[in-house]
Design a protein around this motif. Structure first.
Motif, PDB file in Angstrom:
ATOM      1  N   ARG A  80       0.814  -0.991   0.189  1.00 55.31           N
ATOM      2  CA  ARG A  80       0.208   0.029   0.001  1.00 55.31           C
ATOM      3  C   ARG A  80       0.906   1.083   0.017  1.00 55.31           C
ATOM      4  NH1 ARG A  80      -3.045  -2.788   3.905  1.00 55.31           N
ATOM      5  NH2 ARG A  80      -2.113  -1.379   5.440  1.00 55.31           N
ATOM      6  N   LEU A  81       2.062   1.198   0.701  1.00 56.35           N
ATOM      7  CA  LEU A  81       2.784   2.185   0.685  1.00 56.35           C
ATOM      8  C   LEU A  81       3.869   2.538  -0.128  1.00 56.35           C
ATOM      9  CD1 LEU A  81       3.221   2.245   4.672  1.00 56.35           C
ATOM     10  CD2 LEU A  81       1.454   3.709   3.283  1.00 56.35           C
ATOM     11  N   ARG A  82       4.017   1.348  -1.029  1.00 52.40           N
ATOM     12  CA  ARG A  82       5.241   1.373  -1.932  1.00 52.40           C
ATOM     13  C   ARG A  82       5.124   2.662  -2.908  1.00 52.40           C
ATOM     14  NH1 ARG A  82       5.572  -4.330  -4.694  1.00 52.40           N
ATOM     15  NH2 ARG A  82       6.625  -4.752  -2.541  1.00 52.40           N
ATOM     16  N   ALA A  83       6.175   3.134  -3.212  1.00 51.10           N
ATOM     17  CA  ALA A  83       6.292   4.222  -4.127  1.00 51.10           C
ATOM     18  C   ALA A  83       6.307   3.908  -5.664  1.00 51.10           C
ATOM     19  CB  ALA A  83       7.646   5.248  -3.892  1.00 51.10           C
ATOM     20  N   PRO A  84       6.087   4.693  -6.516  1.00 50.59           N
ATOM     21  CA  PRO A  84       6.241   4.414  -8.032  1.00 50.59           C
ATOM     22  C   PRO A  84       7.601   3.775  -8.494  1.00 50.59           C
ATOM     23  CG  PRO A  84       5.191   6.353  -7.778  1.00 50.59           C
ATOM     24  CD  PRO A  84       5.640   6.213  -6.574  1.00 50.59           C
ATOM     25  N   ALA A  85       7.626   2.478  -9.205  1.00 49.77           N
ATOM     26  CA  ALA A  85       8.743   2.017  -9.371  1.00 49.77           C
ATOM     27  C   ALA A  85       9.680   3.033 -10.150  1.00 49.77           C
ATOM     28  CB  ALA A  85       8.620   0.617 -10.388  1.00 49.77           C
TER      29      ALA A  85
END
Length: 411
Positions: A39-44
């Protein structure tokens, strides 16, 4: 006072129950952490290179390291097809990218191209079943959860179809790590190749052999009759129904031959004892062994099982690099500037002793140089893990790795 009778069976039952409870709680905690992390992952964000074409034998090979570049090329191939398209994929998402492939394949069938498609039923359980409804003139077969009847009791019938292969007009073939989906188009670092020349017949033959074995009513495809004995590219495939798993042997033989360097990039690295011994023995005889794995993959349990091998690898002289900011899903290796492999097989038990897999093995220095360039690019997006840093990890992490150790044999 009467003492209670000692029962070894009761003691073993209680110990087993306690161990299973701890394992269950550990897995549950990891899954909760993983959900929050996603849920908290930043854009790759990760470095990319443009597709590069290299002459190989009587054809050529094009290396793709960015999903959208690959999909554009595959769709162009579908739209230009004149006679036949065969395609097998492990995962086929019903999103924008998946729909683009479906539309292009139906349009090809509409203009008279023979279209034969295979997808793995288990891998696509979360994809709405109507997505896989195609017009009658498109031949679609599911690789089933279990092949029916008494066959379900045979472990050979449990293998998943982990292949990702497309062949157009017996002239071009695409194979590698990419599934079909919008996430993979932009957010995952993977490796795929397009091949031309005599090797295309071998790749098409791999599809045809499996197609003709699959249960269900679908038209049989004729064998390929134009295969060559002489090529710097060899197709290596795992066939669970025949209990054949040569990809593992291919890796062990290549690692054993190494004298200068071994460069491995793998999404899920859960090796068996022989692979660990081969890699550490190579390092101890002076070979530079470098391994890139995800810093955080899409399967947190696989990450933790993989970490259980880090101490052996690092102590044995293997250099370990954790890919940052994106999922690295490639399954590639190159050794001594001569030998390389690109394909679908991970270095874990599921791939090496369970699934249908397909790799190309090459003894072509130009391909090895290109994969070394890709490896160098990926290293700029990695953090190296040292043995000193690893032994200082928290005690709770070490405990969790120990608790999950028994699951390695299944993955």
């Amino acid at each position: 006072m009467r003492l209670p009778r000692f029962s070894l069976r009761r003691l073993l039952t209680r110990v087993t129950t306690a161990v299973l409870a701890v394992q269950g709680l550990t897995l549950a905690a990891l899954l909760l952490i993983d959900q929050r992390r996603k849920r908290l992952r930043a854009p790759a964000r990760f470095p990319k290179v443009q597709p590069a074409t290299i002459p190989v034998g009587d054809g050529d090979l094009t290396v793709f390291t960015y999903g959208q570049d690959l999909y554009d090329d595959m769709l162009q191939g579908i739209r230009a097809a004149r006679r036949r398209i065969v395609l097998v994929t492990f995962i086929w998402k019903g999103d924008r990218t998946g729909r683009a492939f479906k539309k292009a394949l139906i349009e090809a069938a509409d203009r008279g191209v023979e279209v034969c498609l295979v997808y793995d039923e288990f891998a696509n359980l979360v994809v709405p079943r109507p997505f896989f409804h195609f017009p009658p003139h498109v031949n679609v077969v599911r690789h089933p959860l279990v092949w029916g009847g008494l066959g379900m009791l045979n472990p050979r019938n449990l293998g998943r179809n982990h292949n990702k292969l497309m062949v157009v007009d017996s002239e071009q073939a695409w194979v590698g790590g990419y599934n079909i989906g919008s996430l993979y188009a932009t957010d995952w670092r993977d490796t795929h190749v397009r091949l031309t020349g005599h090797v295309v017949a071998d790749l098409e033959d791999a599809f045809i052999d499996h197609w003709n074995e699959l249960p269900g009513r679908h038209p049989a495809l004729p064998d390929v009759s134009t295969r060559s004995w002489h090529s710097p590219v060899r197709v290596v495939r795992n066939l669970p129904r025949r209990a054949l798993y040569p990809i593992r042997g291919m890796y062990l033989e290549a690692i054993d031959r190494a004298y200068h360097h071994i460069l491995l990039t793998h999404a899920y690295f859960i090796p068996d004892d022989d692979l660990i011994r081969a890699l550490t023995a190579a390092a101890q005889r002076g070979v530079e062994v470098k391994l890139i794995v995800p810093g955080q993959s899409n399967h947190i349990t696989a990450d933790w099982l993989s970490r259980g091998f880090y101490s052996q690898l690092l102590a044995g002289g293997v250099r370990l690099f954790l890919y940052q900011g994106a999922m690295v899903h490639a399954k590639t290796a190159t050794i001594d500037g001569t030998w390389s492999t690109i394909g679908t097989a991970n270095l874990d038990r599921l791939s090496l002793a369970g699934n249908y897999e397909l790799n190309v093995e090459l003894t072509e220095p130009a391909v090895a140089r290109k994969l070394e360039e890709v490896f160098a690019m990926d290293l700029t997006n990695c953090a190296e893990l040292t043995l000193e840093e690893w032994v200082r990890r928290p005690m709770m992490v070490k405990f969790s790795e120990t608790v999950l150790r028994p699951y390695r044999r299944f993955l």
